[in-house]
Enzyme design. Structure first.
Site, PDB file in Angstrom:
ATOM      1  CE  LYS A 139       0.963   1.351   4.390  1.00 37.74           C
ATOM      2  NZ  LYS A 139       1.624   2.649   4.720  1.00 37.74           N
ATOM      3  CB  ALA A 168       1.578  -2.242   4.754  1.00 34.50           C
ATOM      4  CG  ASP A 207      -0.224  -0.113   8.057  1.00 33.57           C
ATOM      5  OD1 ASP A 207      -1.026   0.798   8.342  1.00 33.57           O
ATOM      6  OD2 ASP A 207       0.992   0.089   7.853  1.00 33.57           O
TER       7      ASP A 207
END
Length: 265
Positions: free
Chosen positions: A18, A112, A148
């Site tokens: 991400k 992440a 996350d």
């Protein structure tokens, strides 16, 4: 997140990295966390997690690919911790798994990577062990492992609040092409937040920029580039001043917007 594939009793899952299109952070709270308002967007860089049957109580992990040597391969590995947590919470006493992680998401790069591996392990193990568990229940477990992880289970584009783990989908039209410049050295998230606190950078306004949300709805990449924002940038640049040159170079070469993703370079 991609649907799991089952082959020869092993379950394989691909999980996307991400970027944070915006990241607003308040000051450090009494519980040690920071209140966040962030817009996540999944990108087409993936780790693959494979879960294969193992003896009861056996939880192992092998890591291959880019920067594999930087990823722990013992009980501290986030994917192993995810598998153990899932087995414990599901009351699956006979659980065991051999995990294989094939990495492409950069390590400590603000994308992440570890959280993606944990999310992949949760999903793959739930299928491998044939557990009756809902996606929402998986996201609750994921939040115990890292802020996350719930987004890595959901994917797409989403607004994250509280620690970033409370998610609301964000409407996003069109396609966006990101140029990702990877550093050869990562940044520790705790170190960045510690510098953030030291600099007194806490933001009291934790709403994502409305112009960024409008840009996503309209599918306007130019407006989106201009609306990118990250409250952790000053802290990250204080620890790694050389990153400023990378950002400036991107802008000089015609990038619509340049930003540090999350806490990493």
């Amino acid at each position: 997140m991609a649907s799991p594939a089952i082959e020869d009793q092993a379950v394989r899952v691909r999980v996307a990295g991400k970027i944070n299109l915006t990241l607003r952070s308040g000051p450090r709270r009494a519980d040690g966390y920071h209140s966040l308002a962030t817009v996540f967007q999944a990108v087409s860089i993936f780790d693959e997690i494979e879960a294969a049957p193992a003896k009861p109580g056996e939880f192992t992990v092998t890591v291959h690919g880019d920067q594999a040597d930087l990823v722990p391969d013992g009980p501290d590995n986030l994917a192993v911790r995810a598998a153990r947590l899932l087995a414990e919470q599901a009351g699956h006493a006979d659980a065991g798994v051999n995990l294989v992680i094939r990495k492409s998401i950069p390590v400590t790069g603000g994308m992440a990577g570890g959280s993606a591996d944990a999310a992949g392990a949760l999903l793959a193990c739930s299928v491998l062990w044939d557990l009756d568990i809902t996606p929402d229940e998986l996201r609750v477990l994921g939040a115990q492992l890292g802020a996350d992880v719930p987004f890595c289970l959901a994917g797409g584009t989403a607004l994250g609040t509280d620690r970033g783990d409370r998610l609301v989908p964000v409407l996003s039209r069109g396609s966006y092409h990101w140029v990702l410049a990877f550093s050869d050295r990562g940044l520790s998230t705790p170190a960045v937040f510690a510098k953030f606190d030291e600099l007194g950078c806490g933001n009291t306004a934790l709403e994502p920029p409305q112009d960024l949300l409008n840009a996503l709805v309209s599918g306007d990449p130019v407006a989106l580039g201009k609306a990118l924002a990250n409250d952790l940038s000053d802290a990250a640049l204080a620890l790694r001043p050389d990153l400023r040159r990378v950002i400036e170079t991107g802008t000089d070469l015609g990038a619509i917007g340049s930003i540090i993703s999350g806490s990493g370079p």
